[in-house]
Scaffold this motif. Structure first.
Motif, mmCIF file in Angstrom:
data_model
loop_
_atom_site.group_PDB
_atom_site.id
_atom_site.type_symbol
_atom_site.label_atom_id
_atom_site.label_comp_id
_atom_site.label_asym_id
_atom_site.label_seq_id
_atom_site.Cartn_x
_atom_site.Cartn_y
_atom_site.Cartn_z
ATOM 1 N N ALA A 21 0.826 -1.206 0.000
ATOM 2 C CA ALA A 21 0.000 0.000 0.000
ATOM 3 C C ALA A 21 0.859 1.254 0.000
ATOM 4 N N PHE A 22 1.880 1.277 0.843
ATOM 5 C CA PHE A 22 2.751 2.453 0.898
ATOM 6 C C PHE A 22 3.573 2.571 -0.386
ATOM 7 N N GLY A 23 4.002 1.427 -0.930
ATOM 8 C CA GLY A 23 4.750 1.456 -2.186
ATOM 9 C C GLY A 23 3.935 2.052 -3.320
ATOM 10 N N ALA A 24 2.638 1.711 -3.361
ATOM 11 C CA ALA A 24 1.759 2.265 -4.391
ATOM 12 C C ALA A 24 1.638 3.779 -4.235
ATOM 13 N N GLN A 25 1.568 4.238 -2.998
ATOM 14 C CA GLN A 25 1.454 5.682 -2.771
ATOM 15 C C GLN A 25 2.743 6.412 -3.131
ATOM 16 N N VAL A 26 3.880 5.775 -2.867
ATOM 17 C CA VAL A 26 5.159 6.377 -3.259
ATOM 18 C C VAL A 26 5.233 6.514 -4.777
#
Length: 576
Positions: A21-26
């Motif tokens: 999830a955080f990777g997608a936001q990055v």
């Protein structure tokens, strides 16, 4: 796998869901940054987006700035190509295929440098106007994190492969807001036929659901696309037209992979360094965009407009062709981006065109067309039906969508087989089923060798995995104790029945002076026995002294026709 390991893997899946999830936001942060500055400030073109993720459906195109639009796209392709081919060539193209190839061939091992590089290269490619999707980069990024995490933990190859799938599902779920569909996609995309990596489904489902929940705190939980909530197919006439949509989608599902990889082969043949080929592909996209600006970027906004019936009917077929070539120029040239979003674009425009032609609902036909085109061309019908349903919220259309997608999928398989086409799917690294996956066949080889352990005085677990892979893919003999070798090759000609004493010794079968340990035929390993034919194309696992192996190798093709596919792909990538 014991209960303790299962608990640990469940915890790992939760962790990878959060990371995905955080990777997608990055990635979305970098992508939005590049889109904003390259499009709005440099080229004078406003970057469109979906309201569901904070964007606007309004696209600003300054028509007297065509030169600057082309310049920005070419610049993005140039920088992306130089980065990728200098530091990590395996990061080129669409990332999901790289993750699939890693699962089958390298035990899930993805080099650490691929992960950040894919994010940067894809943001540059797509953000400057490249006609590619954002799902491939996110899938490879999250799969790469799973691989790195497994390496840090010193996990087994089996656990690493599983964590790669979990990472892939988590990244896709965060991007597409489709927790169930992406979990199934991760285990379905590995194989071109109706087979799944079922043992991984619980873990991919957990990872994708966690990624969806965490991502929702950033972008909300509403579906990616907006459709009317009262959509329903209730009359035979509409169902008949949907079957026509399924048939046409099946044909496009045949054409799309062959156009995509045909253009890839064309770029491979160009006598220039691969670092500069994405810039040439970007130039082609820019020229197409002069006439059809709709092809720029992932095209999510235009998908929504097609659903809403806001595009005039005569434009739709032309844009379908333009997008097919634009996205092929972008990704097939070595640019970094996914194939899922462009395929959805084609399906939505096809569905909208047929809906307007037959006076039907554009929302229904565009949504189902999205699923039908991608489900057929990528050979992932089950996952695609669920993904598109979750992405639109059109759950009441699940049954007609499933029927349409299955028709498209079955027609695509039939046509590819009928015409014996070279490229069968958008995912080149797919293998037909588990029997053709090198990683599963390495385990099977060890089981075969275990059967011969008393005779070989050999522990199969001590044979290097790379040696077994070379044996399968390149027919390179392996040295074993007692001065013998193991050889694997595809028989060039038929061989008479093994029904006489000179060719049979108890349960052992001889090919000339070498012992036949096993043979692979029609997707299955067969243990040797007297009274059977050896046929042209049978792949034999032989054991003998080096002189014998050298003498009989002329009877065999030097590269396995079954297991060499992914190895040959990797060789081409290494050469480029």
């Amino acid at each position: 796998m014991n209960e303790k390991n299962n608990r640990i893997l469940l915890l790992d899946s939760i962790l990878l869901g959060v990371v995905g999830a955080f990777g997608a936001q990055v990635f979305m942060f970098f992508l939005n940054l590049v889109e904003h500055y390259s499009a709005l400030l440099t080229a004078g073109t406003g970057a469109p987006g979906l309201p569901g993720i904070g964007g606007s459906l309004i696209q600003t195109v300054v028509h007297n700035r065509h030169f600057m639009v082309i310049a920005v796209i070419v610049f993005g392709g140039l920088i992306s190509g130089i980065l990728v081919y200098t530091f990590a060539p395996e990061a080129e193209g669409h990332g999901t295929d790289t993750a699939v190839r890693a699962f089958h061939r390298t035990g899930g091992l993805i080099r650490a440098c691929v992960t950040p590089l894919k994010i940067i290269a894809s943001a540059l490619t797509i953000g400057t106007g490249g006609a590619a999707g954002r799902e491939g980069p996110t899938a490879l990024f999250s799969a790469g994190i799973g691989s790195i995490y497994a390496t840090i933990k010193k996990s087994s190859n089996r656990e690493r492969r599983l964590l790669v799938l979990v990472g892939m599902a988590a990244g896709l779920s965060a991007i597409f807001k489709s927790p169930i569909g992406t979990a199934i996609f991760a285990v379905e995309v590995l194989y071109g036929e109706m087979e799944f990596e079922a043992s991984a489904l619980v873990y991919t489902l957990l990872g994708s659901v966690v990624a969806y929940m965490v991502s929702g705190f950033f972008v909300g939980w509403q579906p990616l696309f907006t459709v009317p909530q009262n959509l329903l197919v209730t009359d035979p006439e509409t169902m008949f037209y949907l079957l026509i949509l399924g048939a046409v989608s099946g044909v496009i599902g045949v054409i799309l992979p062959n156009v995509f990889y045909g253009i890839r082969d064309l770029f491979h043949s160009l006598p220039i360094a691969p670092h500069f080929k994405p810039a040439i592909g970007a130039l082609g996209v820019g020229l197409i965009a002069i006439a059809f600006p709709q092809v720029l970027g992932g095209g999510y906004d235009w998908i929504q407009k097609a659903m809403d019936g806001q595009i005039v009917i005569w434009l739709l077929p032309a844009i379908i062709v333009a997008k097919m070539f634009a996205f092929s120029f972008t990704v097939s040239s070595g640019g970094s981006g996914g194939v899922f979003a462009p395929s959805l674009f084609l399906g939505a425009f096809l569905g909208s065109f047929l809906a307007l032609l037959f006076h039907q609902s554009t929302a229904i036909f565009a949504m189902i067309g999205m699923a039908a085109v991608f489900g057929a061309s990528a050979r992932v019908p089950i996952a695609t039906v669920i993904m598109v349903t979750e992405m639109t919220g059109g759950y009441r259309l699940l049954a007609p969508a499933a029927l349409t997608v299955l028709l498209a999928y079955l027609l695509q398989i039939s046509l590819v087989s009928m015409f014996n086409l070279k490229y069968k799917s958008l995912y080149e690294a797919q293998v037909p089923d588990r029997s053709f996956s090198p990683v599963h066949q390495i385990d099977e080889l060890r089981n075969i060798l275990s059967f011969y352990t008393p005779k070989l005085s050999l522990n199969p677990k001590r044979i290097n995995r790379a040696d077994l892979l070379s044996l399968l893919e390149s027919s390179i003999p392996i040295d074993i104790p007692n001065g013998k070798q193991i050889f694997f090759g595809s028989l060039k000609n038929n061989y008479p029945k093994f029904d006489d004493d000179s060719k049979c010794e108890l349960f052992y079968m001889k090919y000339k002076d070498a012992e036949v340990m096993a043979m692979f035929r029609d997707g299955s390993w067969i243990y040797p026995q007297c009274g059977i034919d050896l046929q042209k194309g049978d792949e034999l696992l032989l054991m003998g002294v080096p002189d014998v192996i050298d003498r009989i190798r002329i009877d065999f093709n030097s590269v396995s026709r079954t297991f060499s596919q992914l190895g040959l792909q990797q060789q081409k990538l290494d050469r480029s």
